[in-house]
Design an enzyme around this catalytic site. Structure first.
Site, PDB file in Angstrom:
ATOM      1  N   ASP A 110      47.799  -6.701   2.308  1.00  0.00           N
ATOM      2  CA  ASP A 110      49.069  -5.999   2.257  1.00  0.00           C
ATOM      3  C   ASP A 110      48.926  -4.931   1.164  1.00  0.00           C
ATOM      4  OD1 ASP A 110      51.635  -5.157   2.658  1.00  0.00           O
ATOM      5  OD2 ASP A 110      52.556  -7.119   2.475  1.00  0.00           O
TER       6      ASP A 110
HETATM    7  C1  BGC Z   1      54.682  -4.431   3.635  1.00  0.00           C
HETATM    8  C2  BGC Z   1      53.900  -4.518   4.916  1.00  0.00           C
HETATM    9  C3  BGC Z   1      53.617  -3.143   5.448  1.00  0.00           C
HETATM   10  C4  BGC Z   1      52.911  -2.338   4.373  1.00  0.00           C
HETATM   11  C5  BGC Z   1      52.522  -0.948   4.818  1.00  0.00           C
HETATM   12  C6  BGC Z   1      54.043  -3.467   2.640  1.00  0.00           C
HETATM   13  O1  BGC Z   1      54.844  -3.326   1.519  1.00  0.00           O
HETATM   14  O2  BGC Z   1      54.801  -5.709   3.064  1.00  0.00           O
HETATM   15  O3  BGC Z   1      54.605  -5.270   5.871  1.00  0.00           O
HETATM   16  O4  BGC Z   1      52.845  -3.222   6.616  1.00  0.00           O
HETATM   17  O5  BGC Z   1      53.764  -2.242   3.254  1.00  0.00           O
HETATM   18  O6  BGC Z   1      53.587  -0.133   5.025  1.00  0.00           O
END
Ligand code: BGC
Length: 708
Positions: free
Chosen positions: A247
């Protein structure tokens, strides 16, 4: 220089040989570079702080050898790029209990992602809703692992139909938002496998080719560098052969994440990059770890890039085309859950109808975090009702916003004499959503350039005394409750429409109104769908994908600021069944304008499992959909087990007076429990209760037994 560009039609053997050749020819630096995203912060700044608005490299990519890169887009509720189709949020789609629809939603996302220069989609979010206060509840399908797995698998398959790699997220145990960067979830091996992981496995078994690790910790270690999760379970137990990426930023803290099974650090090389090169050069990490990770990334990338495309071209005019928007509307129509109806709905017309509540006239498709979609239009509740009212007489004459919670006496006097008041209440991105505080340190590059949008969202939350994404209350804001009560006293009939990502407790006012319809965040066509549900063009048919408890304390303990928390084996309906607590509205519950009766439940052993079937009859004079559910009550002798578990569901359409036998097959694997002593799955012998019906409530289920 060798050209390693992928070619359509390359066989698996050719792909393997190509990948091996790339790994042999690339330098350590080049390989490590393929194990990180890059360009995120630059793209973020250049787009004026719009999270995800520009696709950025999320791993792979080696120009010298013509190796393509991964380009990522988010999107549980649509592609988070350009002006894409905005679907009802995932929780709403969970309420449809319609896997076929979910596969079509996935196909639309696949097409729109392709048309907008991406090849990796972060749309499949299936963290289990352990508690309704979770700020990102709207991004997942609900509380039940079986249902999560079935729905998520269809979304992944749909997306991948168009050769977009789907990533399932967040692996694992990510269901507290504010504390997500630090919380340590304590869990035992059996609960992990039976409750928090089965949906991930089901989706991976369906072919989902990528996994995003979670920010939080499990049993003391960050999930992004957790060997047990990323290697022992994912690769060794489940045989996953795709790649894992982190993530965004906070998930990985050491280069050793690579050795634990993390293939890509996103979105920038902060903990990998030079630190990983140094670790390999100093002997801390085996060079084989790098080759293994690159092998997984490249084989997946090439497999998708070399596959034939279902469409001849993926052009921009496909994005938010009418057929895609029609699927968004279908999802909105099928997802609304009718919680209460004393006959107020459908509207009888011609009558005088007034619309109330600030949210009736607000574009409100969900939170403003990474899942935000910017569709070409959004039909608000007020606009949808006004549009249909101009064509039929069900809503009486002119439709207007008659009053809001900002001036309750005014709203009350406007409601006087109305046949029906429709009051739209609930939440927006301010009350629940992803936690992206403006003052967070997003890494060296971005700390001085936090986007306006994020900062604005954060200061809005700060002004309300919180910058968190988790809900502070499970109830409606007090001003909205006052509005409902005041309007209900004045109008002859009152319908309350609830917009929210998960359960809202409504006991303090529900007896004062005639009907309650939960629409969730219903997407770009939500308003037009709402109007058709209110006037009875279509009967509501959504079912709750979570339990609405009678009291807050009936849910498991939740702390949005927890440093550590224990996740036990019970939550939602399994917890309330165990404790003998009657919920306010049960999992799987939802009313219809039609009425269905169930009879003749039968069960038999079938090859590899059991088969059960039941007769369902539509007793009404309208055509309507029903979601038939199957629960299994295990013997619970070999170990303590839940009273019942969802193990099948089917959405059917029945015409007036029509009867249908609905059959479901439950494979043996879905009847098993995980024995921590033998560390394996086991089928319990003994009497299993088989239940089929219209919700998880005992009174809505027929039951029979089978001895296994
Ligand atoms: C979120 C993810 C997301 C990623 C990219 C993160 O903060 O937890 O779900 O895919 O950002 O945008």
């Amino acid at each position: 220089m060798t050209d390693y560009s992928p070619r359509k039609g390359m066989s698996a053997a050719e792909i393997n040989a190509t990948v091996a050749a790339i790994i042999a020819e690339a330098t350590l630096e080049e390989k490590v570079a393929m194990m990180s995203g890059r360009g995120f912060f630059k793209a973020y700044r250049e787009s004026g702080g719009l999270w995800g608005a520009v696709p950025y490299q999320a791993g792979g990519g080696l120009e010298r050898l013509n190796v393509p890169a991964l380009f990522f887009t988010d999107g549980p509720r649509g592609v988070a790029r350009g002006q894409s189709t905005c679907f009802p949020c995932t929780m709403a789609r969970g309420a449809t209990f319609d896997p076929d629809l979910e596969r079509r939603v996935g196909e639309v996302m696949g097409i729109e992602a392709r048309a907008q220069d991406t090849n990796l989609s972060g749309a499949v979010c299936v963290n289990l809703l352990r508690h309704p206060a979770w700020g990102r509840a709207q991004e997942t399908y609900g509380e039940d692992p079986y249902h999560l797995g079935v729905m998520g698998a269809e979304l992944a398959v749909g997306i991948q139909t168009h050769n977009i790699i789907a990533t399932v997220k967040h692996f694992a145990l990510n269901s507290i938002e504010n504390a997500r960067f630090k919380v340590d979830v304590q869990i035992d091996a059996r609960t992990l496998r039976e409750v928090y992981l089965p949906h991930f496995k089901r989706i991976i078994d369906a072919g989902c080719a990528s996994v995003m690790s979670a920010y939080n910790k499990m049993n003391g270690e960050y999930c992004g560098q957790h060997r047990e999760l990323l290697t022992d379970i994912l690769r060794h137990e489940w045989g996953f052969d795709g790649f894992v990426h982190s993530d965004w930023v906070m998930g990985v803290y050491q280069p050793y994440g690579a050795a634990a099974g993390l293939d890509i650090e996103n979105p920038e090389p902060i903990h990998f990059g030079q630190k990983l090169i140094d670790a390999v050069n100093s002997g801390g990490i085996e060079p084989g770890v790098i080759d293994t990770a690159c092998g997984r990334i490249l084989r997946t990338l090439y497999r998708f890039a070399c596959a034939e495309n279902p469409l001849a071209a993926y052009s921009m005019d496909l994005v938010a085309q009418p057929s895609h928007i029609a699927i968004a509307k279908e999802a909105a129509l099928k997802s609304a859950v009718l919680l209460k109806n004393d006959g107020t709905l459908p509207l009888k017309g011609p009558a005088s109808v007034g619309v109330f509540g600030r949210l009736a006239d607000v574009v409100n498709t969900g939170d403003n975090g990474s899942s935000r979609v910017r569709p070409p239009h959004v039909i608000t509740p007020l606009a949808g009702i006004a549009e249909l009212a101009s064509k039929t007489n069900a809503f009486g004459s002119a439709i207007a916003l008659c009053g809001t919670e900002a001036d309750i006496p005014d709203a009350a006097s406007a409601a006087k004499g109305l046949d029906t008041a429709i009051v739209v209440v609930g939440y927006t991105a301010v009350e629940e959503g992803e936690y992206i505080p403006g003052d967070i340190n997003l890494g060296q590059e971005v700390s001085s350039a936090v986007g306006e949008e994020i900062a604005a969202g954060a200061s809005q939350r700060k002004a309300r005394g919180t910058i968190g994404g988790d809900r502070v209350s499970l109830r409606l804001p007090p001003a909205q409750v006052d509005l409902i009560r005041a309007v209900a006293k004045s109008a002859k009939h009152t319908v309350v429409v609830i917009v929210a990502g998960s359960a809202v407790l409504i006991d303090e006012w529900v007896d004062e109104v005639g009907a309650v319809l939960q629409t969730f965040y219903s997407g770009m066509e939500g308003g037009s769908a709402l109007a058709e549900l209110l006037d009875g063009t279509v009967s509501p048919s959504g079912k709750l994908p979570f339990t609405i408890a009678a009291k807050e304390e009936d849910y498991p303990f939740f702390d949005k600021d927890a440093d550590a928390i224990t996740y036990g084996p019970y939550h939602g309906y399994t917890l309330m069944d165990r404790d003998g607590k009657e919920p306010a509205f049960a999992f799987g519950y939802g009313l219809s304008y039609a009425s269905f009766t169930y009879r003749a439940l039968n069960v038999r052993r079938a090859a590899g499992g059991i088969e059960a079937w039941v007769s369902v009859r539509n007793e009404s004079s309208i055509t309507a959909d029903e979601v038939v559910q199957l629960y299994i009550g295990p013997p619970g002798k070999a170990a303590e087990r839940p009273t019942k578990l969802l193990r099948g569901f089917k959405r059917i359409t029945l015409g007036p007076g029509e009867t249908r036998a609905v059959r479901m097959f439950v494979p043996e694997a879905d009847l098993c429990w995980w024995n921590p002593e033998t560390r394996s799955w086991a089928l319990e012998s003994g009497v299993h209760t088989v239940m089929m019906g219209s919700s998880s409530r005992v009174q809505d289920l027929l039951s029979t037994h089978i001895n296994l």
